[in-house]
Design a protein around this motif. Sequence first.
Motif, PDB file in Angstrom:
ATOM      1  N   UNK A   1       0.828  -1.211   0.000  1.00 44.71           N
ATOM      2  CA  UNK A   1       0.000   0.000   0.000  1.00 44.71           C
ATOM      3  C   UNK A   1       0.857   1.254   0.000  1.00 44.71           C
ATOM      4  N   UNK A   2       0.397   2.267  -0.721  1.00 43.81           N
ATOM      5  CA  UNK A   2       1.148   3.509  -0.772  1.00 43.81           C
ATOM      6  C   UNK A   2       0.609   4.538   0.204  1.00 43.81           C
ATOM      7  N   UNK A   3       1.191   5.702   0.160  1.00 49.47           N
ATOM      8  CA  UNK A   3       0.791   6.758   1.088  1.00 49.47           C
ATOM      9  C   UNK A   3      -0.645   7.209   0.861  1.00 49.47           C
ATOM     10  N   UNK A   4      -1.074   7.239  -0.386  1.00 49.82           N
ATOM     11  CA  UNK A   4      -2.431   7.673  -0.674  1.00 49.82           C
ATOM     12  C   UNK A   4      -3.438   6.690  -0.090  1.00 49.82           C
ATOM     13  N   UNK A   5      -3.144   5.398  -0.168  1.00 54.84           N
ATOM     14  CA  UNK A   5      -4.049   4.398   0.388  1.00 54.84           C
ATOM     15  C   UNK A   5      -4.188   4.532   1.896  1.00 54.84           C
ATOM     16  N   UNK A   6      -3.164   5.059   2.552  1.00 54.92           N
ATOM     17  CA  UNK A   6      -3.179   5.194   4.011  1.00 54.92           C
ATOM     18  C   UNK A   6      -3.924   6.434   4.494  1.00 54.92           C
ATOM     19  N   UNK A   7      -4.319   7.314   3.592  1.00 59.91           N
ATOM     20  CA  UNK A   7      -4.969   8.556   3.996  1.00 59.91           C
ATOM     21  C   UNK A   7      -6.369   8.311   4.533  1.00 59.91           C
ATOM     22  N   UNK A  51       6.577  23.805  -1.192  1.00 61.13           N
ATOM     23  CA  UNK A  51       6.205  23.272  -2.502  1.00 61.13           C
ATOM     24  C   UNK A  51       4.831  22.621  -2.386  1.00 61.13           C
ATOM     25  N   UNK A  52       3.918  23.014  -3.281  1.00 61.54           N
ATOM     26  CA  UNK A  52       2.571  22.458  -3.274  1.00 61.54           C
ATOM     27  C   UNK A  52       2.302  21.699  -4.571  1.00 61.54           C
ATOM     28  N   UNK A  53       1.982  20.428  -4.417  1.00 61.86           N
ATOM     29  CA  UNK A  53       1.546  19.591  -5.522  1.00 61.86           C
ATOM     30  C   UNK A  53       0.246  18.908  -5.085  1.00 61.86           C
ATOM     31  N   UNK A  54      -0.422  18.245  -6.007  1.00 61.83           N
ATOM     32  CA  UNK A  54      -1.639  17.534  -5.641  1.00 61.83           C
ATOM     33  C   UNK A  54      -2.571  17.384  -6.826  1.00 61.83           C
ATOM     34  N   UNK A  55      -3.656  16.672  -6.589  1.00 62.67           N
ATOM     35  CA  UNK A  55      -4.656  16.491  -7.632  1.00 62.67           C
ATOM     36  C   UNK A  55      -5.278  17.824  -7.997  1.00 62.67           C
ATOM     37  N   UNK A 158      -1.574  17.475  -1.717  1.00 63.87           N
ATOM     38  CA  UNK A 158      -2.954  17.513  -1.253  1.00 63.87           C
ATOM     39  C   UNK A 158      -3.775  16.527  -2.068  1.00 63.87           C
ATOM     40  N   UNK A 159      -4.525  15.677  -1.350  1.00 62.37           N
ATOM     41  CA  UNK A 159      -5.232  14.600  -2.057  1.00 62.37           C
ATOM     42  C   UNK A 159      -6.713  14.594  -1.728  1.00 62.37           C
ATOM     43  N   UNK A 217      -1.385  15.215   2.533  1.00 60.79           N
ATOM     44  CA  UNK A 217      -2.471  15.778   3.334  1.00 60.79           C
ATOM     45  C   UNK A 217      -3.827  15.329   2.804  1.00 60.79           C
ATOM     46  N   UNK A 218      -4.661  14.716   3.647  1.00 57.81           N
ATOM     47  CA  UNK A 218      -6.034  14.430   3.229  1.00 57.81           C
ATOM     48  C   UNK A 218      -6.805  15.735   3.118  1.00 57.81           C
ATOM     49  N   UNK A 219      -7.310  16.035   1.927  1.00 56.74           N
ATOM     50  CA  UNK A 219      -7.886  17.363   1.670  1.00 56.74           C
ATOM     51  C   UNK A 219      -9.346  17.298   1.268  1.00 56.74           C
TER      52      UNK A 219
END
Length: 254
Positions: A1-7, A51-55, A158-159, A217-219
């Motif tokens: 599992x990746x970081x996104x799955x853990x959010x 630095x800001x990245x995300x969907x 941010x996800x 970050x869960x957004x």
Amino acid sequence: MGRIDDLDLSLRLSRDDYDQRLAAAQERLVQLRLTLGGQLGGELGPGLLLIFEGKDASGKGGAIKRVVERLDPRHYRVDSFAAPTPDEKRHNFLWRFAHRVPGQGGMVVFDRSWYGRVLVERVEGFATERQWRRAYDEIVRHEEMLAREELLIVKFWLHISDDEQAQRFEDREGDPLKRWKLTDEDWRNREKADQYREAAEEMFALTDHGLAPWVVVPAEQKRWARVAVIEHVIGHVEDGMRRWGMEVPDPLEG
């Protein structure tokens, strides 16, 4: 599992909790920013690069706004990056970002960044596989070099869920003052959600390092994300000050 799955995308803040935590975090950030900039104490501290990245539609702009909201506009700069120009394409992909990085005592926020090389350029085919695979090591070495020259780097992803993204797109489409944010390309990119997710997870795995860690970050709720971002910035700045031998000021008594 990746970081996104853990959010945990269910995280929420009530309006009262949000207002209290946001106000306290913004006040503390002003104090730390003035300390790094030499306005409190007179000694310049390390520079600060966020630095800001995300969907797409994950709330990067809103989070950035809350980060800088209480700061004096003379004490920070926000740089937003889109597709490189023809002249910029003639150089190494890191070149166009180099002169935007803050020096000692400065603060800059990147809305998108050199990570476009391993995200959109990878997924959309604007970089060859050899180029984007090589970029992981190039980025890490670049960040390590900057961090050793007294720069604090904090990287945010941010996800939001696909359903929340679709709702935010529809909200933008229905608001004449926000419609400019939405393009046909945004809708098309949803068809490549799995590819972007895979690229993001590989980016976390290969470019997370002690001098510039990723904060995912869960957004799903904007209030939660905005407070989480500022509180993470505060923690990283305090840790960075200690690393550089600076005294961390006690929080102001409210």
